[in-house]
Design a protein around this motif. Structure first.
Motif, PDB file in Angstrom:
ATOM      1  N   SER A  54     116.893   3.695  82.537  1.00 36.31           N
ATOM      2  CA  SER A  54     115.886   4.075  83.526  1.00 36.31           C
ATOM      3  C   SER A  54     115.528   5.550  83.362  1.00 36.31           C
ATOM      4  O   SER A  54     116.353   6.371  82.969  1.00 36.31           O
ATOM      5  N   VAL A  55     114.299   5.857  83.659  1.00 39.64           N
ATOM      6  CA  VAL A  55     113.806   7.228  83.559  1.00 39.64           C
ATOM      7  C   VAL A  55     114.028   7.911  84.897  1.00 39.64           C
ATOM      8  O   VAL A  55     113.605   7.393  85.935  1.00 39.64           O
ATOM      9  N   PRO A  56     114.705   9.061  84.913  1.00 41.40           N
ATOM     10  CA  PRO A  56     114.920   9.734  86.196  1.00 41.40           C
ATOM     11  C   PRO A  56     113.593  10.249  86.755  1.00 41.40           C
ATOM     12  O   PRO A  56     112.692  10.605  85.999  1.00 41.40           O
ATOM     13  N   PRO A  57     113.450  10.256  88.080  1.00 48.91           N
ATOM     14  CA  PRO A  57     112.200  10.756  88.670  1.00 48.91           C
ATOM     15  C   PRO A  57     112.021  12.242  88.392  1.00 48.91           C
ATOM     16  O   PRO A  57     112.984  12.993  88.242  1.00 48.91           O
ATOM     17  N   ALA A  58     110.773  12.635  88.289  1.00 48.42           N
ATOM     18  CA  ALA A  58     110.463  14.046  88.058  1.00 48.42           C
ATOM     19  C   ALA A  58     110.886  14.858  89.279  1.00 48.42           C
ATOM     20  O   ALA A  58     110.789  14.387  90.416  1.00 48.42           O
ATOM     21  N   PRO A  59     111.364  16.077  89.081  1.00 45.63           N
ATOM     22  CA  PRO A  59     111.767  16.893  90.232  1.00 45.63           C
ATOM     23  C   PRO A  59     110.558  17.220  91.108  1.00 45.63           C
ATOM     24  O   PRO A  59     109.466  17.453  90.617  1.00 45.63           O
ATOM     25  N   ARG A  60     110.744  17.163  92.410  1.00 47.63           N
ATOM     26  CA  ARG A  60     109.663  17.453  93.356  1.00 47.63           C
ATOM     27  C   ARG A  60     109.619  18.950  93.601  1.00 47.63           C
ATOM     28  O   ARG A  60     110.581  19.540  94.095  1.00 47.63           O
ATOM     29  N   LEU A  61     108.498  19.554  93.240  1.00 50.12           N
ATOM     30  CA  LEU A  61     108.326  20.987  93.441  1.00 50.12           C
ATOM     31  C   LEU A  61     107.821  21.249  94.857  1.00 50.12           C
ATOM     32  O   LEU A  61     107.060  20.451  95.409  1.00 50.12           O
TER      33      LEU A  61
END
Length: 93
Positions: free
Chosen positions: A22-29
């Motif tokens: 699974s691809v980890p979610p992009a960090p929320r800026l």
């Protein structure tokens, strides 16, 4: 492999690798300060905010009521048909 077809009808084979995990979610800026200030200003003025529940939009987007449907407003319920006078403005139009 996945077969694809071009507009001319010739066949071409393309290899599409299957992801291994699974691809980890992009960090929320965090929002930029100017955006946070705009959101605060809108909230202070009672405006609708992106990503937040908007009861007025829910009401406006709901399916229309048919004549004879029950319409509830607070503790009051109204049933039956409604009529509008011919000249609601009183100027004959």
């Amino acid at each position: 492999m996945t077969a694809t077809h071009s507009a001319s009808g010739s066949r071409r084979r393309v290899f599409v690798p299957v992801p291994t995990g699974s691809v980890p979610p992009a960090p929320r800026l965090p929002d930029p300060p100017i955006y946070r200030e705009l959101m605060r200003t809108w909230a202070d003025r009672g405006r609708t905010l992106p990503g937040r529940h908007d009861p007025e939009w829910v009401r406006l987007a709901a399916p229309p009521h048919r004549l004879g449907d029950v319409v509830a407003a607070g503790d009051v319920s109204v049933t039956g048909t409604f009529s509008v006078p011919r000249a609601p403005r009183g100027d004959g139009r």
